[in-house]
Design an enzyme around this catalytic site. Structure first.
Site, mmCIF file in Angstrom:
data_model
loop_
_atom_site.group_PDB
_atom_site.id
_atom_site.type_symbol
_atom_site.label_atom_id
_atom_site.label_comp_id
_atom_site.label_asym_id
_atom_site.label_seq_id
_atom_site.Cartn_x
_atom_site.Cartn_y
_atom_site.Cartn_z
ATOM 1 N N ARG A 1 -1.260 2.840 -11.663
ATOM 2 C CA ARG A 1 -0.923 3.541 -10.510
ATOM 3 C C ARG A 1 0.680 2.971 -10.418
ATOM 4 N NH1 ARG A 1 -4.494 6.193 -11.398
ATOM 5 N NH2 ARG A 1 -6.209 6.558 -10.128
ATOM 6 N N SER B 1 -7.909 8.650 -2.900
ATOM 7 C CA SER B 1 -8.286 7.397 -2.845
ATOM 8 C C SER B 1 -7.277 6.522 -2.252
ATOM 9 C CB SER B 1 -8.497 6.829 -4.461
ATOM 10 O OG SER B 1 -9.300 7.649 -4.942
ATOM 11 N N GLU C 1 -3.681 2.120 -2.547
ATOM 12 C CA GLU C 1 -3.238 3.250 -3.383
ATOM 13 C C GLU C 1 -2.312 4.289 -2.856
ATOM 14 O OE1 GLU C 1 -5.443 6.232 -6.407
ATOM 15 O OE2 GLU C 1 -6.017 4.520 -6.421
#
Length: 308
Positions: free
Chosen positions: A167, A216, A298
């Protein structure tokens, strides 16, 4: 003031950002610039005073802009940056091209980029955040990216320069990614489209796709993609530790952790950015108190709170 005499794109002062994010929250940016093309973007960044911050923004699918807004020039790419070209097994896409559109066009040409089909957002964001699902990541297929640096210089960056991680990537500060080349493996178009449809069906059954969310909310503690591989049985998922902390369905103002998937933060109507971020922080605290695990956001959060 910013000199607009040499640019062809649209420059808007004090632009409300709430309508540009999927969560529909956030205050104004000092400026919003929508360049006409790469040359226009280069011209703008060359003439922009160095002390003015730049924030590249995609479609706002993974973003909370705080209620006080953003003290920066937000750069949002549009139609001049959404072309998709396929040559052999390589797909070159403008940063504004939607991930889903890239996956579909690649499949039409017999190139497997199916994991992109269910990822909300654009290719620019997918590269910057090393987006992934079902065990596949942007880094796995990435070959190169064209970026306009904060200085206005056009540069080509490879995987080594971006240093992809879970990420994350090392896109230079203030740089605007304008296109990326991705290399998939060959596949039968009909089979690729069938796989994408199956992924969409699974997503609709397990995620609140009809709600205002930003995907998410937290990274999985294990470092896997938020949905995991199709056959992944690893127990350490963000949704699982949120459930164990009793926070499925938790609310703050107009914000709620989804009853359908507890790692999805949703705006049920009238939520502020403070509601959404505040609920997320409550979840992080409760998870830490019950399991000792520190969840990492996130969703990107930017800007100033309303009172500061």
């Amino acid at each position: 003031m910013i000199d607009t005499s040499a640019i062809r794109g649209k420059l808007t002062p004090n632009r409300d950002l709430s309508e540009l994010t999927w969560l529909r929250v956030g205050g104004p940016a000092d400026w919003l610039f929508q360049p006409a093309d790469i040359d226009d973007l280069q011209t703008f960044l060359r003439m922009l005073p160095a002390d003015i911050a730049v924030f590249p923004m995609g479609v706002g699918s993974n973003l909370i802009v705080r209620d006080g807004g953003l003290r920066a020039v937000v750069i949002r790419l549009g139609r001049g940056f959404n072309a998709i070209d396929v040559a052999g097994d390589t797909v070159t896409a403008g940063a504004a091209a939607l991930d889903a559109h890239v996956a579909r066009k690649a499949a039409d040409a017999g190139v497997d980029l199916t994991f992109l089909r269910t990822i909300p957002g654009s290719i620019g964001g997918a590269v910057r955040m090393n987006a992934g699902c079902y065990g596949s990541y942007t880094a796995d297929v990435f070959r190169s990216a064209q970026v306009v640096l904060r200085s206005g210089e056009l540069a080509t960056l490879g995987a080594a320069e971006l240093n992809f991680r879970y990420r994350q990537s090392d896109l230079p500060e203030g740089a605007v990614l304008v296109s990326a080349s991705l290399q998939g493996v060959p596949g039968d178009p009909e089979a690729l489209h069938a796989r994408m449809q199956a992924q969409l069906d699974k997503r609709d059954q397990t995620q609140p796709t009809k709600e205002r969310s930003a995907g998410s909310t937290f990274r999985n503690p294990a470092g896997f993609s938020s949905t995991g591989r199709a056959d992944d049985t690893h127990e350490l998922k963000a949704w699982k530790v949120i459930d164990e902390a009793g926070m499925r369905g938790a609310r703050l103002g107009g914000a709620q952790m989804s009853e359908m998937h507890s790692n999805f933060l949703i705006n049920t109507g009238g939520a502020t950015a403070a509601d959404l971020e505040g609920l997320g922080e409550e979840v992080r605290k409760k998870v830490y108190d019950t399991s000792g695990i520190t969840l990492e956001w996130e969703i990107m959060r930017v800007g100033d709170p309303l009172d500061g």
